[in-house]
Write an enzyme that holds these catalytic residues in place. Structure first.
Site, PDB file in Angstrom:
ATOM      1  N   ASP A 113      -1.742  -1.157   6.103  1.00 17.86           N
ATOM      2  CA  ASP A 113      -1.996  -0.355   7.283  1.00 17.86           C
ATOM      3  C   ASP A 113      -3.601  -0.220   7.545  1.00 17.86           C
ATOM      4  O   ASP A 113      -4.047  -0.083   8.606  1.00 17.86           O
ATOM      5  CB  ASP A 113      -1.517   0.819   7.448  1.00 17.86           C
ATOM      6  CG  ASP A 113      -1.873   2.002   6.713  1.00 17.86           C
ATOM      7  OD1 ASP A 113      -2.617   3.054   7.061  1.00 17.86           O
ATOM      8  OD2 ASP A 113      -2.083   1.741   5.366  1.00 17.86           O
ATOM      9  N   ASN A 168      -8.912  -1.586   3.830  1.00 16.33           N
ATOM     10  CA  ASN A 168      -8.720  -1.784   2.591  1.00 16.33           C
ATOM     11  C   ASN A 168      -7.670  -2.536   2.042  1.00 16.33           C
ATOM     12  O   ASN A 168      -7.741  -3.042   1.091  1.00 16.33           O
ATOM     13  CB  ASN A 168      -8.546  -0.387   1.917  1.00 16.33           C
ATOM     14  CG  ASN A 168      -9.092  -0.268   0.281  1.00 16.33           C
ATOM     15  OD1 ASN A 168     -10.086  -0.960  -0.034  1.00 16.33           O
ATOM     16  ND2 ASN A 168      -8.291   0.392  -0.436  1.00 16.33           N
ATOM     17  N   LYS A 180      -7.468  -4.075  -5.115  1.00 15.03           N
ATOM     18  CA  LYS A 180      -6.312  -4.324  -4.427  1.00 15.03           C
ATOM     19  C   LYS A 180      -5.937  -6.136  -4.755  1.00 15.03           C
ATOM     20  O   LYS A 180      -4.870  -6.277  -5.201  1.00 15.03           O
ATOM     21  CB  LYS A 180      -6.004  -4.131  -3.129  1.00 15.03           C
ATOM     22  CG  LYS A 180      -5.932  -2.610  -3.286  1.00 15.03           C
ATOM     23  CD  LYS A 180      -5.409  -1.979  -1.607  1.00 15.03           C
ATOM     24  CE  LYS A 180      -5.336  -0.754  -1.817  1.00 15.03           C
ATOM     25  NZ  LYS A 180      -4.709  -0.112  -0.444  1.00 15.03           N
ATOM     26  N   SER A 226      -2.559   0.992  -4.592  1.00 15.33           N
ATOM     27  CA  SER A 226      -3.168   2.148  -3.649  1.00 15.33           C
ATOM     28  C   SER A 226      -4.489   2.458  -4.165  1.00 15.33           C
ATOM     29  O   SER A 226      -4.850   2.818  -5.014  1.00 15.33           O
ATOM     30  CB  SER A 226      -2.037   3.223  -3.795  1.00 15.33           C
ATOM     31  OG  SER A 226      -2.460   4.413  -3.048  1.00 15.33           O
ATOM     32  N   GLY A 227      -5.196   2.862  -2.775  1.00 19.61           N
ATOM     33  CA  GLY A 227      -6.450   3.528  -3.091  1.00 19.61           C
ATOM     34  C   GLY A 227      -6.360   4.912  -3.104  1.00 19.61           C
ATOM     35  O   GLY A 227      -7.103   5.853  -3.263  1.00 19.61           O
ATOM     36  N   ASP A 251       0.784  -1.241  -0.069  1.00 17.53           N
ATOM     37  CA  ASP A 251       0.148   0.226  -0.088  1.00 17.53           C
ATOM     38  C   ASP A 251       0.888   1.199  -0.078  1.00 17.53           C
ATOM     39  O   ASP A 251       2.226   1.174   0.275  1.00 17.53           O
ATOM     40  CB  ASP A 251      -0.881  -0.029   1.280  1.00 17.53           C
ATOM     41  CG  ASP A 251      -1.736   1.319   1.393  1.00 17.53           C
ATOM     42  OD1 ASP A 251      -2.573   1.477   0.419  1.00 17.53           O
ATOM     43  OD2 ASP A 251      -1.768   1.807   2.482  1.00 17.53           O
ATOM     44  N   ARG A 310     -14.761  11.919  -0.048  1.00 14.91           N
ATOM     45  CA  ARG A 310     -13.476  12.993   0.098  1.00 14.91           C
ATOM     46  C   ARG A 310     -13.209  13.528  -1.046  1.00 14.91           C
ATOM     47  O   ARG A 310     -12.833  14.846  -1.045  1.00 14.91           O
ATOM     48  CB  ARG A 310     -12.656  11.735   0.727  1.00 14.91           C
ATOM     49  CG  ARG A 310     -12.463  11.524   2.056  1.00 14.91           C
ATOM     50  CD  ARG A 310     -11.645  10.537   2.420  1.00 14.91           C
ATOM     51  NE  ARG A 310     -11.776   9.000   1.637  1.00 14.91           N
ATOM     52  CZ  ARG A 310     -10.781   8.229   1.822  1.00 14.91           C
ATOM     53  NH1 ARG A 310      -9.646   8.413   2.399  1.00 14.91           N
ATOM     54  NH2 ARG A 310     -11.101   6.988   1.371  1.00 14.91           N
ATOM     55  N   ASP A 337      -0.085   4.985   1.125  1.00 17.06           N
ATOM     56  CA  ASP A 337      -0.350   6.092   2.110  1.00 17.06           C
ATOM     57  C   ASP A 337      -0.504   5.457   3.466  1.00 17.06           C
ATOM     58  O   ASP A 337      -0.898   4.500   3.740  1.00 17.06           O
ATOM     59  CB  ASP A 337      -1.913   6.802   1.918  1.00 17.06           C
ATOM     60  CG  ASP A 337      -1.881   7.549   0.663  1.00 17.06           C
ATOM     61  OD1 ASP A 337      -2.149   8.868   0.714  1.00 17.06           O
ATOM     62  OD2 ASP A 337      -1.588   7.054  -0.586  1.00 17.06           O
ATOM     63  N   GLU A 357      -1.189  10.424   4.427  1.00 17.36           N
ATOM     64  CA  GLU A 357      -2.546  10.355   3.545  1.00 17.36           C
ATOM     65  C   GLU A 357      -2.487  11.506   2.535  1.00 17.36           C
ATOM     66  O   GLU A 357      -2.811  12.585   3.052  1.00 17.36           O
ATOM     67  CB  GLU A 357      -3.780  10.215   4.467  1.00 17.36           C
ATOM     68  CG  GLU A 357      -3.959   8.934   5.301  1.00 17.36           C
ATOM     69  CD  GLU A 357      -4.066   7.591   4.532  1.00 17.36           C
ATOM     70  OE1 GLU A 357      -4.673   7.788   3.511  1.00 17.36           O
ATOM     71  OE2 GLU A 357      -3.383   6.590   4.978  1.00 17.36           O
TER      72      GLU A 357
END
Length: 290
Positions: free
Chosen positions: A243, A246, A220, A175-176, A85, A131, A87, A94
């Protein structure tokens, strides 16, 4: 089961002895060298891996050490892919929260980010869209400002990537977060593959929308599987580091899952946890078990 490995920037023999005593293992001759200690687990030791973990995790928090249970089969040559991942894992921030700071909306965005990472918002796509919508009208130049002024690699990140390259592992950043930053990381660190989300930009400003398929937990997982298939290996030959909630689906299919300074829900469901040291703790595990 092979050995227990302890590490921490502040590790002392007292910390290790407390852990061993809790497990009913002898402490005689166990010393800390270079902020780490290795202890062979005797043949026929009655406690299971799960029981050892349950005993040590609360102690590791109170006494500020990381530990790893290293099986004999845990060897670098057994793995082919390092998937991470971005962030709060590869990097310390983030990115979406920092972009929001430029719009004066960091508090609102951060609250949604934290809830999503804790698993309180089950639909990641919904949380991301909410967001990103708050970022409408932010100048695209803010992305570069975040990269130059606020983005920092997590401790041990460069060492881990160098270790992966030396062992012949391929590296995947999934990554998201956003392509602007994953592309930068690919260039800076020489990563092999990346996948993330694309922010729509019109007339030099963010529109508040994400283009294409959102990289959520399912995507992912699929990305790790697709990458393993491309490499001709099984997902059991992948190490996955993350972390947030997700990341759990891609962690479930990995041969080794690592929670890096992660939310409790993630730490409870992964093979290894790093809370005190850096990402280079992963390198130390393999070196200790060589």
């Amino acid at each position: 089961m092979s050995q227990l490995f302890f590490s921490s920037p502040t590790l002392t023999s007292v910390n290790v002895h407390v852990a061993l005593q809790a497990l009913g293992l002898p402490t005689l001759g166990v010393d800390v060298q270079q902020q780490q200690a290795r202890v062979q687990i005797p043949e026929g030791f009655v406690l299971s891996t799960a029981s050892i973990t349950d005993t040590l995790r609360p102690l590791s928090k109170n006494h500020q050490f990381d530990f790893a249970i290293l099986e004999n089969s845990f060897q670098a040559q057994a793995f082919k892919l390092l998937a991470m991942d971005m962030d709060s894992t590869l990097i310390t921030i983030e990115c979406i929260d920092e972009i929001a700071d430029f719009a004066g909306k960091k508090k609102e965005v951060s609250e949604i980010t934290e809830a999503a990472m804790r698993g309180e918002i089950k639909d990641f796509s919904e949380s991301l869209n909410r967001r990103v919508a708050l970022l409408k009208g932010v100048p695209a130049s803010c992305l570069n400002s975040v990269f130059e002024e606020r983005l920092r690699l997590s401790p041990g990140a460069e060492e881990l990537i160098a270790f992966a390259k030396a062992k012949g592992w391929k590296t995947l950043l999934v990554s998201g977060g956003f392509t602007f930053f994953t592309d930068k990381m690919k260039e800076v660190l020489g990563l092999d593959y990346t996948r993330s989300n694309t922010l729509e930009i019109v007339d030099g400003h963010l529109t508040g929308r994400v283009l294409g398929t959102i990289v959520d937990a399912d995507v992912k997982r699929e990305t790790v599987l697709e990458t393993c298939d491309m490499l001709g290996c099984d997902s059991s030959q992948a190490i996955v580091v993350g972390d947030g909630s997700n990341d759990l689906k891609m962690m479930e299919i990995a041969g080794a899952s690592v929670a890096f300074r992660a939310k409790p829900v993630v730490q409870e469901k992964t093979d290894f946890c790093i809370n005190q040291g850096g990402l280079d703790s992963i390198c130390k595990w393999f070196e200790a078990n060589a």
